[in-house]
Design a protein around this motif. Structure first.
Motif, PDB file in Angstrom:
ATOM      1  N   GLN A   1       0.846  -1.185   0.000  1.00  0.00           N
ATOM      2  CA  GLN A   1       0.000   0.000   0.000  1.00  0.00           C
ATOM      3  C   GLN A   1       0.883   1.237   0.000  1.00  0.00           C
ATOM      4  O   GLN A   1       1.795   1.344   0.818  1.00  0.00           O
ATOM      5  CB  GLN A   1      -0.909   0.004   1.230  1.00  0.00           C
ATOM      6  CG  GLN A   1      -1.886   1.161   1.266  1.00  0.00           C
ATOM      7  CD  GLN A   1      -2.731   1.125   2.526  1.00  0.00           C
ATOM      8  OE1 GLN A   1      -2.241   1.437   3.600  1.00  0.00           O
ATOM      9  NE2 GLN A   1      -3.990   0.728   2.389  1.00  0.00           N
TER      10      GLN A   1
ATOM     11  N   THR B   1       3.302   0.935   6.071  1.00  0.00           N
ATOM     12  CA  THR B   1       2.938  -0.393   6.565  1.00  0.00           C
ATOM     13  C   THR B   1       4.166  -1.172   7.047  1.00  0.00           C
ATOM     14  O   THR B   1       5.297  -0.697   6.969  1.00  0.00           O
ATOM     15  CB  THR B   1       2.227  -1.198   5.464  1.00  0.00           C
ATOM     16  OG1 THR B   1       3.181  -1.615   4.483  1.00  0.00           O
ATOM     17  CG2 THR B   1       1.109  -0.392   4.815  1.00  0.00           C
ATOM     18  N   ASP B   2       3.906  -2.384   7.504  1.00  0.00           N
ATOM     19  CA  ASP B   2       4.969  -3.275   7.972  1.00  0.00           C
ATOM     20  C   ASP B   2       5.405  -4.280   6.911  1.00  0.00           C
ATOM     21  O   ASP B   2       6.146  -5.206   7.208  1.00  0.00           O
ATOM     22  CB  ASP B   2       4.498  -4.035   9.216  1.00  0.00           C
ATOM     23  CG  ASP B   2       4.313  -3.112  10.408  1.00  0.00           C
ATOM     24  OD1 ASP B   2       5.113  -2.167  10.578  1.00  0.00           O
ATOM     25  OD2 ASP B   2       3.354  -3.324  11.177  1.00  0.00           O
TER      26      ASP B   2
END
Length: 117
Positions: free
Chosen positions: A55, A87-88
């Motif tokens: 994302q 994000t991760d």
């Protein structure tokens, strides 16, 4: 058309130049988790970004956008923009550059978390 496949590392991750042609170039941008590119503009090229993994958080002329896999955005010539991975997981974006001069020297940086302004 020239097949490049050269990987260039940056503080935010890396990019791979996949093709260069007359007036265009394509890259894969790999942005590591919680990293971001500088807030920048280009005097000689426009760009088109398509998210292919993860994302993307995008800043474009003062507006913020969130793009998911399969979504894309145009970055016009001289537009102030940035790409961020909030994000991760890894973020990958296909970038198509179009213009008369396609050089890494065509970057005007306004803000950068890595001190490159």
């Amino acid at each position: 058309m020239k097949d490049m496949q050269k990987k260039e590392f940056r503080p935010w991750g890396f990019y791979v130049v996949t093709f260069e042609g007359d007036g265009y170039s394509t890259k894969i941008l790999h942005v590591n988790p919680k990293q971001q590119l500088s807030v920048q503009s280009h005097n000689h090229r426009s760009e088109h970004w398509t998210v292919v993994k993860g994302q993307a958080g995008i800043l474009l002329d003062g507006k913020e956008y969130i793009l998911n896999k399969g979504e894309s955005i145009d970055i016009p010539l001289k537009a102030i923009h940035s790409l961020k991975n909030n994000t991760d997981v890894d973020l990958e974006v296909v970038e198509v550059q179009m213009g008369d001069i396609l050089s890494e020297n065509d970057i005007v940086r306004y803000k950068d978390i890595y001190g490159r302004v």
